[in-house]
Enzyme design. Sequence first.
Site, PDB file in Angstrom:
ATOM      1  CB  THR A 182      27.965  42.148  29.202  1.00 40.14           C
ATOM      2  OG1 THR A 182      29.208  41.639  29.466  1.00 40.14           O
ATOM      3  CG2 THR A 182      27.239  41.376  28.123  1.00 40.14           C
TER       4      THR A 182
ATOM      5  CD  GLU B 209      31.203  40.065  27.544  1.00 41.50           C
ATOM      6  OE1 GLU B 209      31.323  40.396  28.743  1.00 41.50           O
ATOM      7  OE2 GLU B 209      30.055  40.348  26.785  1.00 41.50           O
TER       8      GLU B 209
ATOM      9  CG  HIS C 250      38.765  39.716  34.538  1.00 42.08           C
ATOM     10  ND1 HIS C 250      38.307  40.378  33.437  1.00 42.08           N
ATOM     11  CD2 HIS C 250      39.414  38.592  34.228  1.00 42.08           C
ATOM     12  CE1 HIS C 250      38.446  39.599  32.444  1.00 42.08           C
ATOM     13  NE2 HIS C 250      39.232  38.553  32.874  1.00 42.08           N
TER      14      HIS C 250
ATOM     15  CB  SER D 275      37.494  44.244  36.439  1.00 43.38           C
ATOM     16  OG  SER D 275      36.199  44.705  36.452  1.00 43.38           O
TER      17      SER D 275
HETATM   18  S1  SF4 Z   1      25.684  40.371  35.015  1.00 43.78           S
HETATM   19 FE1  SF4 Z   1      26.828  41.463  33.790  1.00 43.78          FE
HETATM   20  S2  SF4 Z   1      28.635  42.037  34.478  1.00 43.78           S
HETATM   21 FE2  SF4 Z   1      27.737  40.397  35.819  1.00 43.78          FE
HETATM   22  S3  SF4 Z   1      28.980  38.583  34.793  1.00 43.78           S
HETATM   23 FE3  SF4 Z   1      26.879  39.023  33.778  1.00 43.78          FE
HETATM   24  S4  SF4 Z   1      27.399  40.150  32.044  1.00 43.78           S
HETATM   25 FE4  SF4 Z   1      29.132  40.232  33.419  1.00 43.78          FE
END
Ligand code: SF4
Length: 299
Positions: free
Chosen positions: A162, A126, A41, A218
């Site tokens: 996440t 997600e 994003h 984002s």
């Molecule tokens: S590390 Fe965390 S923020 Fe980065 S792409 Fe993976 S889940 Fe998303």
Amino acid sequence: MEVILSSPRGFCAGVVRSIEVVDICLQKFGPPVYVKHQIVHNPHVVADLERKGAITVENVDEVPEGALVVFSAHGSPPEDFALAKERGLRVIDAVCPLVTRVHNEAKKYHREGKKVLLVGHRGHQEVRGTMGQVEMTLIADDSDAQLPDWDADESVAVLTQTTLSITDTARAIDTIKDRFYNAVVRNDVCYATTNRQEAVTYMAGLVELVLVIGAENSSNCNRLREVAEAQGVPSYLINGPEEINPNWIKDKKKVGITSGASTPEVLVESVIEALAPEKVIMLEGVEEDVEFTLPKELR
Ligand code: SF4
């Protein structure tokens, strides 16, 4: 004016990997390479890849039959893979391995007969991908979260998006645990989200204004702005220097800057350049050495 830079900030390992996937596909197979949903994003990253020959689409049925398509870092529901197969597409999945881990947990708990709750934001890419894995119920990560009307001893498993706020997530989990005392809880807020939020919380205590560099869509950038603002400091999310409002920085002696996991450092540099501070101080933060291997098709 002094600029204070939060650390860590910017790209996480999942974002680096997904951009690399598109780059390697462009080099190895040549353009066009279709990308389902923005690969990450950030419009700057997307435009950069599109200049090299990537074509971003929102849905699988927009990809011409037989073409190569990369699925974005946020993860995709099984129906997208099924449709791709039907259309004879060659799919390379650039989903972050930490998102895949959430998908796998969801399947495991579902197999065990548990009812799965996902704490997250409705409509986020997600969440769409995770919700598609097995039957599950979405719980908003806010204090008014509505919980399902199940028995208190129901066998429940709790997963999370996440990129949520670490404090809001902890609160939502407490609410769920109070209601369903058998709940098995996994907090899936990732290392990058956690580290950036902890760093901005510390930085916010040192400055009069926080600028978060990143895109409006984002999730982790929005959470960084909220976390900074919760420290009582005015905080703004901007894509780049062109969005700085001169009134925000008037008379400010200390301005803090951070950036989300999908924001390239070049944008942070351009904001610093526009602010033209007398001094730039980089705070020390957690060292990140996470790296993910490429999808098997590209290894
Ligand atoms: S590390 Fe965390 S923020 Fe980065 S792409 Fe993976 S889940 Fe998303």
